[in-house]
Scaffold this active site. Structure first.
Site, PDB file in Angstrom:
ATOM      1  CG  ASP A 135      -1.671  -1.296   1.403  1.00 48.52           C
ATOM      2  OD1 ASP A 135      -2.639  -1.505   0.668  1.00 48.52           O
ATOM      3  OD2 ASP A 135      -1.262  -2.110   2.254  1.00 48.52           O
ATOM      4  CE1 TYR A 191       2.184 -10.925   0.920  1.00 49.64           C
ATOM      5  CE2 TYR A 191       1.678 -12.087  -1.121  1.00 49.64           C
ATOM      6  CZ  TYR A 191       1.749 -10.915  -0.385  1.00 49.64           C
ATOM      7  OH  TYR A 191       1.390  -9.728  -0.960  1.00 49.64           O
ATOM      8  CD  GLN A 226       8.913   2.023  -3.910  1.00 56.29           C
ATOM      9  OE1 GLN A 226       9.037   3.196  -4.268  1.00 56.29           O
ATOM     10  NE2 GLN A 226       7.742   1.473  -3.728  1.00 56.29           N
ATOM     11  NE  ARG A 281       5.296  -9.562   0.117  1.00 57.62           N
ATOM     12  CZ  ARG A 281       5.706  -9.586   1.365  1.00 57.62           C
ATOM     13  NH1 ARG A 281       6.266 -10.670   1.854  1.00 57.62           N
ATOM     14  NH2 ARG A 281       5.544  -8.537   2.143  1.00 57.62           N
ATOM     15  N   GLY A 282       2.301 -10.030  -4.158  1.00 59.17           N
ATOM     16  CA  GLY A 282       1.398  -8.886  -4.008  1.00 59.17           C
ATOM     17  C   GLY A 282       1.179  -8.125  -5.289  1.00 59.17           C
ATOM     18  CD  GLU A 283      -1.558  -3.218  -6.779  1.00 63.13           C
ATOM     19  OE1 GLU A 283      -2.460  -3.774  -6.127  1.00 63.13           O
ATOM     20  OE2 GLU A 283      -1.689  -2.089  -7.287  1.00 63.13           O
ATOM     21  CG  ASP A 284       5.148  -1.406  -6.323  1.00 67.74           C
ATOM     22  OD1 ASP A 284       4.657  -0.894  -7.350  1.00 67.74           O
ATOM     23  OD2 ASP A 284       6.238  -1.051  -5.852  1.00 67.74           O
ATOM     24  CB  SER A 285       7.533  -6.954  -5.600  1.00 67.37           C
ATOM     25  OG  SER A 285       6.553  -7.857  -5.144  1.00 67.37           O
TER      26      SER A 285
HETATM   27  O1  TRH Z   1       4.435  -6.141   0.638  1.00 63.34           O
HETATM   28  P1  TRH Z   1       3.352  -6.670  -0.206  1.00 63.34           P
HETATM   29  O2  TRH Z   1       2.843  -7.975   0.156  1.00 63.34           O
HETATM   30  O3  TRH Z   1       2.228  -5.631  -0.206  1.00 63.34           O
HETATM   31  C1  TRH Z   1       0.868  -5.651  -0.491  1.00 63.34           C
HETATM   32  C2  TRH Z   1       0.076  -5.486   0.779  1.00 63.34           C
HETATM   33  O4  TRH Z   1       0.085  -6.692   1.481  1.00 63.34           O
HETATM   34  C3  TRH Z   1      -1.307  -5.079   0.433  1.00 63.34           C
HETATM   35  O5  TRH Z   1      -2.146  -4.989   1.554  1.00 63.34           O
HETATM   36  C4  TRH Z   1      -1.849  -6.008  -0.585  1.00 63.34           C
HETATM   37  O6  TRH Z   1      -3.117  -5.692  -0.890  1.00 63.34           O
HETATM   38  C5  TRH Z   1      -0.967  -5.948  -1.783  1.00 63.34           C
HETATM   39  O7  TRH Z   1       0.336  -6.413  -1.416  1.00 63.34           O
HETATM   40  C6  TRH Z   1      -1.459  -6.726  -2.943  1.00 63.34           C
HETATM   41  O8  TRH Z   1       3.867  -6.776  -1.738  1.00 63.34           O
HETATM   42  P2  TRH Z   1       4.113  -5.677  -2.864  1.00 63.34           P
HETATM   43  O9  TRH Z   1       2.835  -5.149  -3.386  1.00 63.34           O
HETATM   44  O10 TRH Z   1       5.031  -6.281  -3.810  1.00 63.34           O
HETATM   45  O11 TRH Z   1       4.874  -4.498  -2.127  1.00 63.34           O
HETATM   46  C7  TRH Z   1       6.214  -4.573  -1.745  1.00 63.34           C
HETATM   47  C8  TRH Z   1       6.871  -3.223  -1.857  1.00 63.34           C
HETATM   48  O12 TRH Z   1       8.160  -3.269  -1.271  1.00 63.34           O
HETATM   49  C9  TRH Z   1       7.085  -2.777  -3.300  1.00 63.34           C
HETATM   50  O13 TRH Z   1       6.915  -1.380  -3.398  1.00 63.34           O
HETATM   51  C10 TRH Z   1       8.540  -3.148  -3.569  1.00 63.34           C
HETATM   52  C11 TRH Z   1       9.116  -2.865  -2.237  1.00 63.34           C
HETATM   53  N1  TRH Z   1      10.402  -3.526  -1.912  1.00 63.34           N
HETATM   54  C12 TRH Z   1      11.489  -2.729  -1.725  1.00 63.34           C
HETATM   55  O14 TRH Z   1      11.443  -1.505  -1.900  1.00 63.34           O
HETATM   56  N2  TRH Z   1      12.663  -3.322  -1.357  1.00 63.34           N
HETATM   57  C13 TRH Z   1      12.780  -4.656  -1.173  1.00 63.34           C
HETATM   58  O15 TRH Z   1      13.879  -5.132  -0.817  1.00 63.34           O
HETATM   59  C14 TRH Z   1      11.618  -5.463  -1.389  1.00 63.34           C
HETATM   60  C15 TRH Z   1      11.721  -6.954  -1.233  1.00 63.34           C
HETATM   61  C16 TRH Z   1      10.433  -4.870  -1.752  1.00 63.34           C
END
Ligand code: TRH
Length: 356
Positions: free
Chosen positions: A20, A185, A231, A247-251
């Site tokens: 988020d 996860y 990031q 995982r999730g959305e952004d990565s």
């Molecule tokens: O962390 P996530 O699981 O986040 C989300 C939340 O759980 C949310 O509630 C859910 O609805 C959504 O997933 C789908 O996974 P995500 O989305 O990949 O986010 C991780 C963030 O962390 C992303 O911006 C990349 C960043 N990141 C770094 O900046 N450095 C790192 O070393 C890593 C591993 C990730």
């Protein structure tokens, strides 16, 4: 289109993890730097931002605490409510009482499901004030709001030196090792993966951001914890590796921009909704229009990774040349779409023109 100076507030309440905050920070930065919007990001979990943010990349962005919303003296031109986080009722009342109410966007989660196309940009009247709130859905087709991608992404990549990143992280893989980044996860079948990788007839080297302790060696596998990266450095990690577990959305989106083979762990949801999202994405990613070749190996591995079944990592690794071609063709196809910030700015501009 010049919308410079637009006052925009983004509201983010962190449900869990990093996504988020990660999405909101990325959007805030781009609106500030590329469109010269004056952005304030209201967020309830400051500590997360300090993990994700790189100090020199926030031109035009102010970060504020959630409780500071009550101190806002002027209603912004654009209000972005991230992931239906629910704005404080007093703030909504103040929005309704302004002569020209702001454009109110509800930024939704990413999904490849078809229904998203019909819900994107739909207006919904707020129950007590009647203000219109617009649903904004990121997505993979021209009928959605697109994906976040900074305009300097390829420029940064062209300057990237893998050896420098590996030196910075103190990572020295064997020259023949398959380098893997791992972000998944807690309920993912990590143990199965480790068991399978360790007995493969190839060297593999797994990097775990946010992990702790010393590197461990199991058969042909090295597992090395590395720090949780900002990031922008995380993007570099995705460029540097041969396979990325995300995982999730952004990565997940960043892995697609990286154009490298990846394995997606969907965010677990009630009633297995996440598995529908998985299938919807696979249908797009593995469509014959993206590339020819055997898609069964990847489909099987991704399903197993998300349901704790026996993995077939060996077949996946043996099909890496094919997986690389698909990932790079997919990256080209999504790059051809206008990015999310551009589409959002255009939409807000259109609405403001209509409202003013
Ligand atoms: O962390 P996530 O699981 O986040 C989300 C939340 O759980 C949310 O509630 C859910 O609805 C959504 O997933 C789908 O996974 P995500 O989305 O990949 O986010 C991780 C963030 O962390 C992303 O911006 C990349 C960043 N990141 C770094 O900046 N450095 C790192 O070393 C890593 C591993 C990730």
């Amino acid at each position: 289109m010049n919308t410079a100076g637009t006052r925009c507030s983004i509201f983010c309440r962190v449900i869990d993890n990093f996504g988020d905050a990660g999405v909101c920070w990325r959007l805030a930065k781009q609106l500030g730097a590329e469109y010269q919007w004056q952005v304030t990001l209201y967020i309830d979990e400051w500590s997360l931002l300090t993990k994700l943010a790189d100090p020199n990349a926030a031109s035009g962005v102010k970060v504020a605490r959630w409780q500071d919303i009550s101190k806002l003296d002027k209603i912004p031109d654009v209000v972005i409510e991230a992931f239906a986080c629910e704005l404080p009722p007093n703030f909504v009342k103040a929005m309704a009482n302004t002569p020209t109410p702001p454009v109110w966007i509800n930024l939704e989660y990413l999904s490849a499901e078809a229904w998203v196309e019909s819900a994107h940009l739909l207006a919904s009247p707020h129950s007590s004030t009647g203000l219109q709130k617009y649903f904004y859905f990121p997505g993979f087709s021209g009928k959605t709001g697109g994906l976040l991608r900074e305009p300097d992404y390829e420029i940064r990549r062209a300057k990237f030196r893998r050896s420098e990143l590996l030196a910075l992280l103190d990572v020295a893989p064997d020259a023949n090792a398959i380098l893997i980044s791992y972000f998944a996860y807690a309920n993912s079948p990590r143990r199965r993966l480790i068991e399978e990788l360790s007995v493969l007839p190839y060297l593999t080297h797994l990097l775990e951001p946010g992990g702790t302790g010393a590197a461990t060696f199991i058969g042909n596998l090295t597992i090395q914890p590395i720090p949780f990266l900002p990031q922008t450095t995380y993007d570099e990690l995705l460029w540097a590796c041969d396979i990325n577990f995300v995982r999730g959305e952004d990565s997940f989106v960043r892995a697609q921009w990286a154009g490298k083979p990846f394995v997606w762990n969907t965010y677990p949801q009630e009633n297995d909704t996440h598995l529908e999202k998985l299938e919807a994405f696979m249908d797009r990613f593995l469509s014959p229009q993206v590339g020819a070749g055997d898609t069964a190996i990847l489909r099987k591995l991704w399903r197993a990774w998300n349901t704790d079944l026996t993995l077939d990592v060996k077949s996946f690794i043996e099909s890496l040349p094919e997986q690389r071609t698909r990932a790079s063709q997919w990256q080209k196809s999504i790059s051809a779409q206008p990015d999310l910030a551009m589409q959002l700015v255009e939409f807000c501009d259109k609405l403001r023109g209509r409202l003013n």
